[in-house]
Design a protein around this motif. Structure first.
Motif, mmCIF file in Angstrom:
data_model
loop_
_atom_site.group_PDB
_atom_site.id
_atom_site.type_symbol
_atom_site.label_atom_id
_atom_site.label_comp_id
_atom_site.label_asym_id
_atom_site.label_seq_id
_atom_site.Cartn_x
_atom_site.Cartn_y
_atom_site.Cartn_z
ATOM 1 N N GLU A 73 0.825 -1.213 0.000
ATOM 2 C CA GLU A 73 0.000 0.000 0.000
ATOM 3 C C GLU A 73 0.860 1.265 0.000
ATOM 4 N N ASP A 74 2.104 1.129 0.401
ATOM 5 C CA ASP A 74 3.012 2.269 0.539
ATOM 6 C C ASP A 74 3.566 2.663 -0.829
ATOM 7 N N THR A 75 4.330 3.755 -0.850
ATOM 8 C CA THR A 75 4.909 4.244 -2.102
ATOM 9 C C THR A 75 6.418 4.367 -1.967
ATOM 10 N N MET A 76 7.130 3.748 -2.879
ATOM 11 C CA MET A 76 8.571 3.916 -2.952
ATOM 12 C C MET A 76 8.885 4.886 -4.091
ATOM 13 N N THR A 77 9.668 5.894 -3.790
ATOM 14 C CA THR A 77 10.112 6.841 -4.806
ATOM 15 C C THR A 77 11.622 6.762 -4.904
ATOM 16 N N VAL A 78 12.158 7.241 -6.007
ATOM 17 C CA VAL A 78 13.608 7.185 -6.182
ATOM 18 C C VAL A 78 14.305 8.090 -5.171
ATOM 19 N N ALA A 79 13.671 9.198 -4.807
ATOM 20 C CA ALA A 79 14.269 10.086 -3.810
ATOM 21 C C ALA A 79 14.321 9.406 -2.440
ATOM 22 N N ARG A 80 13.245 8.727 -2.092
ATOM 23 C CA ARG A 80 13.221 7.989 -0.820
ATOM 24 C C ARG A 80 14.260 6.885 -0.827
ATOM 25 N N PHE A 81 14.315 6.155 -1.928
ATOM 26 C CA PHE A 81 15.297 5.089 -2.051
ATOM 27 C C PHE A 81 16.717 5.625 -1.931
ATOM 28 N N GLN A 82 16.988 6.758 -2.537
ATOM 29 C CA GLN A 82 18.339 7.303 -2.510
ATOM 30 C C GLN A 82 18.836 7.472 -1.073
ATOM 31 N N GLY A 83 17.988 8.013 -0.214
ATOM 32 C CA GLY A 83 18.385 8.182 1.178
ATOM 33 C C GLY A 83 18.621 6.853 1.875
ATOM 34 N N LEU A 84 17.744 5.886 1.633
ATOM 35 C CA LEU A 84 17.896 4.567 2.250
ATOM 36 C C LEU A 84 19.165 3.872 1.760
ATOM 37 N N ALA A 85 19.390 3.923 0.454
ATOM 38 C CA ALA A 85 20.534 3.220 -0.127
ATOM 39 C C ALA A 85 21.851 3.814 0.343
ATOM 40 N N ARG A 86 21.947 5.125 0.338
ATOM 41 C CA ARG A 86 23.209 5.751 0.745
ATOM 42 C C ARG A 86 23.484 5.523 2.227
ATOM 43 N N SER A 87 22.451 5.549 3.027
ATOM 44 C CA SER A 87 22.634 5.253 4.444
ATOM 45 C C SER A 87 23.166 3.836 4.624
ATOM 46 N N CYS A 88 22.612 2.910 3.857
ATOM 47 C CA CYS A 88 23.032 1.506 3.918
ATOM 48 C C CYS A 88 24.475 1.356 3.444
ATOM 49 N N ILE A 89 24.810 2.019 2.339
ATOM 50 C CA ILE A 89 26.171 1.954 1.798
ATOM 51 C C ILE A 89 27.180 2.481 2.819
ATOM 52 N N TYR A 90 26.895 3.657 3.365
ATOM 53 C CA TYR A 90 27.836 4.260 4.308
ATOM 54 C C TYR A 90 27.992 3.411 5.568
ATOM 55 N N ASP A 91 26.894 2.825 6.024
ATOM 56 C CA ASP A 91 26.957 1.986 7.221
ATOM 57 C C ASP A 91 27.840 0.760 6.979
ATOM 58 N N LEU A 92 27.675 0.131 5.827
ATOM 59 C CA LEU A 92 28.500 -1.033 5.502
ATOM 60 C C LEU A 92 29.957 -0.642 5.347
ATOM 61 N N GLN A 93 30.209 0.463 4.659
ATOM 62 C CA GLN A 93 31.592 0.888 4.443
ATOM 63 C C GLN A 93 32.300 1.204 5.757
ATOM 64 N N GLU A 94 31.577 1.804 6.689
ATOM 65 C CA GLU A 94 32.173 2.106 7.990
ATOM 66 C C GLU A 94 32.615 0.835 8.725
ATOM 67 N N LYS A 95 31.942 -0.280 8.409
ATOM 68 C CA LYS A 95 32.277 -1.560 9.030
ATOM 69 C C LYS A 95 33.293 -2.352 8.202
ATOM 70 N N GLY A 96 33.770 -1.747 7.106
ATOM 71 C CA GLY A 96 34.734 -2.437 6.267
ATOM 72 C C GLY A 96 34.123 -3.489 5.370
ATOM 73 N N ILE A 97 32.808 -3.379 5.125
ATOM 74 C CA ILE A 97 32.093 -4.347 4.294
ATOM 75 C C ILE A 97 31.809 -3.724 2.931
ATOM 76 N N ARG A 98 32.068 -4.479 1.869
ATOM 77 C CA ARG A 98 31.844 -3.953 0.533
ATOM 78 C C ARG A 98 30.362 -4.085 0.144
ATOM 79 N N PRO A 99 29.720 -2.993 -0.271
ATOM 80 C CA PRO A 99 28.347 -3.076 -0.774
ATOM 81 C C PRO A 99 28.349 -3.519 -2.235
#
Length: 332
Positions: free
Chosen positions: A79-105
């Motif tokens: 029922e919810d809506t995914m937009t590319v702008a919303r995704f961008q924030g989620l994806a970058r947060s995920c990428i940065y979190d993994l990189q901080e832990k030394g994990i390759r996204p």
């Protein structure tokens, strides 16, 4: 040997539907982990983010997800809506979190816009319903040609690469100009990494791709896709409902077409989608293309990753945006 975190590139696996992106991503992640590193997969397919839309979106299997953790799958309700702008924030947060832990996204998905939104210099201006309504009214009063002439006066660069007959896009461009106070062309995507990355594209002969799509469609049918749509369609919001296949099966369930016709239409439209995807990916000169059916595909991909981490492609990546603008002469 593990690669130092400050040299580790994000890997983005691109390619048309049914080209084997998820399978390759899982194998890459396993190989990198076996070599002393660590990798995780981030989904960039907007429809795989919806819970319950499993068969129709060809989500990674439970086995794949047990082998390598996947992120941004099953994160919102249909029922919810995914937009590319919303995704961008989620994806970058995920990428940065993994990189901080030394994990390759490792990014995986068939949406070129979503994949680029995660790593490229792209911004997504908001919308304003009042401004939009005013522009729509102006378009009705003066016509599409006159409205487009106003855009040419305000942003000739953007107008020079737009279709004057596409009034919806003209309205959007004028809306962004009024919202931001900047030319619309200034907000459009650039082929420039905000997050250092390597893009690997999977290519294969069109007849082979068509065969894979036919096979995937058959597997979807055997796996119970019609049942999945029957169960979830009362909950499908307008965005989730646009996922390919769900409308066709709804038409079948409503008695408008036969089940055979529904699946034949799904296969046909999936083949069209695959060709559009290849057109989108093919415009980006930074993508390193590999043969999807090459028996040494994994080794070739790992070799590219090693080269990227060593900085082999940095100079070209830095100039890719200028290359696109000069040689293609288009604003994407």
């Amino acid at each position: 040997m593990a690669v130092p975190t400050n040299r580790m590139k994000v890997v983005s696996i691109l390619g048309p539907t049914a080209s084997g992106k998820t399978s390759l991503a899982v194998k890459i992640a396993q190989a990198l982990t076996a070599a002393g590193g660590e990798a995780r997969i981030i989904n960039t397919d907007p429809y795989q983010m919806y819970r319950g839309m499993d068969i129709g979106t060809a989500k990674a299997t439970d086995e794949d997800r047990s082998l390598v953790p996947h992120y941004l799958i099953d994160i919102i309700d249909p029922e919810d809506t995914m937009t590319v702008a919303r995704f961008q924030g989620l994806a970058r947060s995920c990428i940065y979190d993994l990189q901080e832990k030394g994990i390759r996204p490792i990014l995986v998905g068939g949406s070129g816009l979503y994949a680029r939104a995660a790593i490229d210099d792209i911004s997504f201006p908001g919308t304003d319903s009042q401004i939009r309504r005013q522009l729509e009214k102006r378009g009705e009063d003066i016509g599409a040609d006159a409205l487009f002439h106003q855009l040419k006066e305000k942003d000739p660069l953007a107008a020079s690469h737009m279709d004057p007959r596409n009034i919806r896009r003209t309205i959007r461009a004028l809306e962004v100009i009024e919202l931001t106070g900047k030319p619309y062309s200034a907000t459009l995507p650039h082929y420039r990494y905000l997050i250092p990355s390597l893009q690997i594209g999977l290519d294969l002969d069109r007849s082979d791709l068509d065969q894979r799509i036919d096979q995937r469609t058959h597997i979807m049918r055997e796996a119970g896709f019609s049942r999945e749509v029957r169960n979830i369609r009362p909950r499908l919001g307008p965005t989730a409902a646009r996922a390919l296949g769900y409308q066709q099966i709804s038409d079948y369930l409503n008695g408008k077409i036969s089940e055979d016709e529904a699946y034949a239409d799904i296969a046909q439209k999936t083949k069209r989608l695959a060709r559009r995807q290849m057109g989108w990916f093919g415009r980006d000169p930074r993508v390193h293309w590999l043969n999807a059916v090459d028996p040494d595909l994994l080794q070739a991909a790992l070799a590219l990753i090693h080269q990227a981490d060593s900085g082999a492609f940095d100079d070209f990546d830095a100039g890719a945006d200028d290359y696109v603008q000069h040689h293609l002469g288009q604003i994407r």
